[in-house]
Each structure stands twice: as C-alpha cells, then as structure tokens.
Motif scaffolding. Structure first.
Motif, PDB file in Angstrom:
ATOM      1  N   SER A 124       0.805  -1.215   0.000  1.00  0.00           N
ATOM      2  CA  SER A 124       0.000   0.000   0.000  1.00  0.00           C
ATOM      3  C   SER A 124       0.840   1.268   0.000  1.00  0.00           C
ATOM      4  O   SER A 124       1.996   1.281   0.445  1.00  0.00           O
ATOM      5  CB  SER A 124      -0.948   0.009   1.207  1.00  0.00           C
ATOM      6  N   GLY A 134     -10.671  -3.839  -8.278  1.00  0.00           N
ATOM      7  CA  GLY A 134      -9.277  -3.898  -8.689  1.00  0.00           C
ATOM      8  C   GLY A 134      -9.110  -4.590 -10.021  1.00  0.00           C
ATOM      9  O   GLY A 134     -10.023  -5.263 -10.525  1.00  0.00           O
ATOM     10  N   CYS A 191      -3.850   0.357  -2.775  1.00  0.00           N
ATOM     11  CA  CYS A 191      -3.030  -0.830  -2.532  1.00  0.00           C
ATOM     12  C   CYS A 191      -3.115  -1.823  -3.670  1.00  0.00           C
ATOM     13  O   CYS A 191      -3.951  -1.720  -4.584  1.00  0.00           O
ATOM     14  CB  CYS A 191      -3.452  -1.503  -1.221  1.00  0.00           C
ATOM     15  N   ALA A 192      -2.223  -2.811  -3.594  1.00  0.00           N
ATOM     16  CA  ALA A 192      -2.228  -3.993  -4.452  1.00  0.00           C
ATOM     17  C   ALA A 192      -2.159  -5.230  -3.559  1.00  0.00           C
ATOM     18  O   ALA A 192      -1.600  -5.176  -2.457  1.00  0.00           O
ATOM     19  CB  ALA A 192      -1.046  -3.971  -5.412  1.00  0.00           C
ATOM     20  N   LEU A 239      -2.136  -8.789  -8.258  1.00  0.00           N
ATOM     21  CA  LEU A 239      -0.947  -9.120  -9.034  1.00  0.00           C
ATOM     22  C   LEU A 239      -0.549 -10.573  -8.820  1.00  0.00           C
ATOM     23  O   LEU A 239      -0.263 -10.983  -7.700  1.00  0.00           O
ATOM     24  CB  LEU A 239       0.208  -8.207  -8.620  1.00  0.00           C
ATOM     25  N   VAL A 282       0.959   2.107  -7.726  1.00  0.00           N
ATOM     26  CA  VAL A 282       0.096   1.795  -6.595  1.00  0.00           C
ATOM     27  C   VAL A 282      -0.076   3.101  -5.843  1.00  0.00           C
ATOM     28  O   VAL A 282       0.820   3.539  -5.122  1.00  0.00           O
ATOM     29  CB  VAL A 282       0.697   0.704  -5.692  1.00  0.00           C
ATOM     30  N   TYR A 299       7.448  -7.868  -9.700  1.00  0.00           N
ATOM     31  CA  TYR A 299       6.855  -6.539  -9.598  1.00  0.00           C
ATOM     32  C   TYR A 299       7.717  -5.697  -8.660  1.00  0.00           C
ATOM     33  O   TYR A 299       7.871  -6.052  -7.486  1.00  0.00           O
ATOM     34  CB  TYR A 299       5.430  -6.622  -9.052  1.00  0.00           C
ATOM     35  N   LEU A 310      -8.386  -1.032  -3.269  1.00  0.00           N
ATOM     36  CA  LEU A 310      -7.590  -1.978  -4.048  1.00  0.00           C
ATOM     37  C   LEU A 310      -7.535  -1.559  -5.517  1.00  0.00           C
ATOM     38  O   LEU A 310      -8.574  -1.451  -6.176  1.00  0.00           O
ATOM     39  CB  LEU A 310      -8.184  -3.382  -3.935  1.00  0.00           C
ATOM     40  N   ASP A 311      -6.313  -1.340  -5.995  1.00  0.00           N
ATOM     41  CA  ASP A 311      -6.111  -1.023  -7.410  1.00  0.00           C
ATOM     42  C   ASP A 311      -5.757  -2.257  -8.224  1.00  0.00           C
ATOM     43  O   ASP A 311      -6.194  -2.389  -9.370  1.00  0.00           O
ATOM     44  CB  ASP A 311      -4.984   0.001  -7.571  1.00  0.00           C
ATOM     45  N   TRP A 312      -4.934  -3.149  -7.662  1.00  0.00           N
ATOM     46  CA  TRP A 312      -4.371  -4.258  -8.428  1.00  0.00           C
ATOM     47  C   TRP A 312      -4.411  -5.566  -7.648  1.00  0.00           C
ATOM     48  O   TRP A 312      -4.178  -5.580  -6.444  1.00  0.00           O
ATOM     49  CB  TRP A 312      -2.904  -3.985  -8.787  1.00  0.00           C
TER      50      TRP A 312
END
Length: 287
Positions: A21, A88, A28-29, A67, A132, A152, A63-65
């Motif tokens: 985050s 996300g 966050c992811a 992964l 992020v 990542y 939540l964006d991602w």
C-alpha cells in the motif's frame, strides 16, 4: 516513496501473500492471494483471502491491483473472489497464453476455454510500468521457473514469485512445462542488478534445514552474497547442472493439477457442467 508491505502466511501451502500500500493515498495492491482447498473433499474456502480482505477494510485501503507473479503450481489463487469483493484489476505476465495453451490441451478444457489471456485485465510485459497510488512500479520478466514469471518492483520492494527463495533455501525448480534452468540463471542476474538495498519478498518459505522460523524478506545484497544456489561467483553452467540434478529428484507438487486449472483461469473455478457441478480433472498417465 516506499510502499508499506503486510505479509500473510498460509502454512498449508507455505505461501506468502502481500498487501502492498501507499500510506499517503491509501491505495493498494494484493500479490499472490491464496484460495483454501481441501484435496480430500474437493471443497474450497476463503479463510486466507478473508484475512487479506479484512486487512484492506480495516486499514481503509482501496484496491487497485491483484498481481499474480505466475501461474502457481502449489496453491490455488483467490484473485477471482477478491476481485468480486474488492474490485481492482487482475494482472499477470503476457506469457500466460503459453501456459493456457499447454495446460488447456492437457486438461482438454475445450473451445470455451480462451487461451488469449482474456481472463485477466492486464497482461504485463517486461519493462511495463504502473503505479500503486503515488508509488511508481515496474515489471521485470523473470522466467525460468515458468515462462510467465514476473517480478513486480513497487518502490523499493520487489515481489519475486518463485525465482528465489530465502538465501539458505536457494532457487526455484525449472522442470515444469516451459521452465528452463539456464533462463532462470539469467533472470536471477536481472534481480541481482537491482540496487543492493531493494527489499525482496518471497512467495514461499519451506524452511531450510536447521531453521525453525518462516521468513519472507531478504535483499539483493543478501541474496547475491549468500544464496546457496546462486550467489555471486556461481557460473551459469554450474548452476544449470545443479538445478537439473536437483529437479530430477523432486516430486510433483501435491496441488499442481487442481492449482493450474484454477490459476490459468484467473482464480475462477471451471464452468459448471450440465448437472450444475464444477469439476477438476486429473489426466491419467500423462505427467
């Protein structure tokens, strides 16, 4: 700006998942979430995923991602469940299409199973960038364990999947379809070219002999100096010979057959059949 990283361990599969985050934007992811699976009964549950879910909500994160570092062979992904509950975008390496083609044929998944990666929202290639919140992130293609493995790099933190384990345990196996020890060696050199202080976060810790505490974080400097399989000074041919000999002695992961069927679908279960029941397949005498 550095990311805040919270680790979550699943002792059943020795897997670490992470919530990464940005403390300022509260975005966050989630990296490599685990779906609980009981192979004896065929039941799935969300104990591990709900821990991630609770943390995101308790911390007031968005939540964006989601992964995935690769198509895991040792645990099932909870990405589908978490996407439904938190939103996300779901991302994986562009070479997922190779995995889908190979295992789609093995499991006779049929024409309805798309092998173009459309189950994912973003197929990352080497050098791609994203963010992020306000923290810049980049993608390294680090194949060898599988063709689709990614690292990542989010701020000063790198999530390396199965490329490396803790220094006292070594490196990933390379005997899965599309894996290659020589390619893994080159991917490790890519990681070793990152700044020495880069925080490296493991996907698994199986406990090296003599160690009784699970660990999940090291650094580029520590890995380069102390990794028992790939420290500085080990040349490529010696590494390849070691890795091939070691891989020849390993059994297939217990959850590989169910895991790949779920994970190549982005964490979704196979479609229900005419009786309304979903099934996982076991190909006999093929592996």
């Amino acid at each position: 700006m550095n990311a805040q990283v919270e680790a979550f361990f699943d002792p059943a599969t020795f897997t670490y998942s992470y919530v990464v985050s940005d403390p300022q934007s509260r975005r966050c992811a989630i990296v490599d979430p685990v779906l609980d699976y009981d192979p004896a009964s065929g039941r799935t549950s969300h104990v591990n995923a709900d821990r991630l879910l609770a943390y995101v909500r308790e911390q007031g994160l968005t939540l964006d991602w989601l992964l995935e570092t690769h198509v895991h062979a040792d645990h099932l992904s909870a990405a589908g469940y978490l996407k439904q509950t938190l939103g996300g975008r779901l991302a994986i390496g562009a070479q997922i299409t190779q995995i889908q083609t190979t295992f789609g044929e093995l499991f006779n998944a049929g024409a309805e199973f798309a092998t173009d990666g459309r189950q994912f929202d973003r197929l990352f290639a080497d050098g791609d960038s994203f963010s992020v919140g306000g923290i810049a992130a980049s993608v390294l293609h680090t194949p060898g364990h599988t063709p689709a493995c990614l690292t990542y790099v989010i701020g000063d933190a790198a999530f390396i999947g199965d490329t490396l384990f803790m220094p006292d345990y070594g490196t990933a196996r390379c005997d899965f379809p599309g894996g290659d020890a020589r390619t893994l060696y080159q991917s490790i050199q890519t990681l070793f070219a990152l700044p020495d202080s880069t925080r490296l976060f493991m996907c698994h810790d199986y406990l090296a002999p003599g160690r009784d505490q699970h660990l999940y974080q090291s650094s580029v400097a520590e890995q380069r100096a102390h990794n028992v399989h790939a420290h500085a000074g080990i040349d490529e041919n010696a590494f390849v010979a070691m890795r091939r000999a070691r891989d020849a002695s390993l059994s297939m992961p217990v959850l590989m057959l169910p895991a790949v069927q779920i994970n190549m679908r982005g964490g979704e279960l196979p479609p229900a059949e005419s009786n309304g029941v979903r099934y996982l397949k076991v190909p006999l005498n093929r592996l």
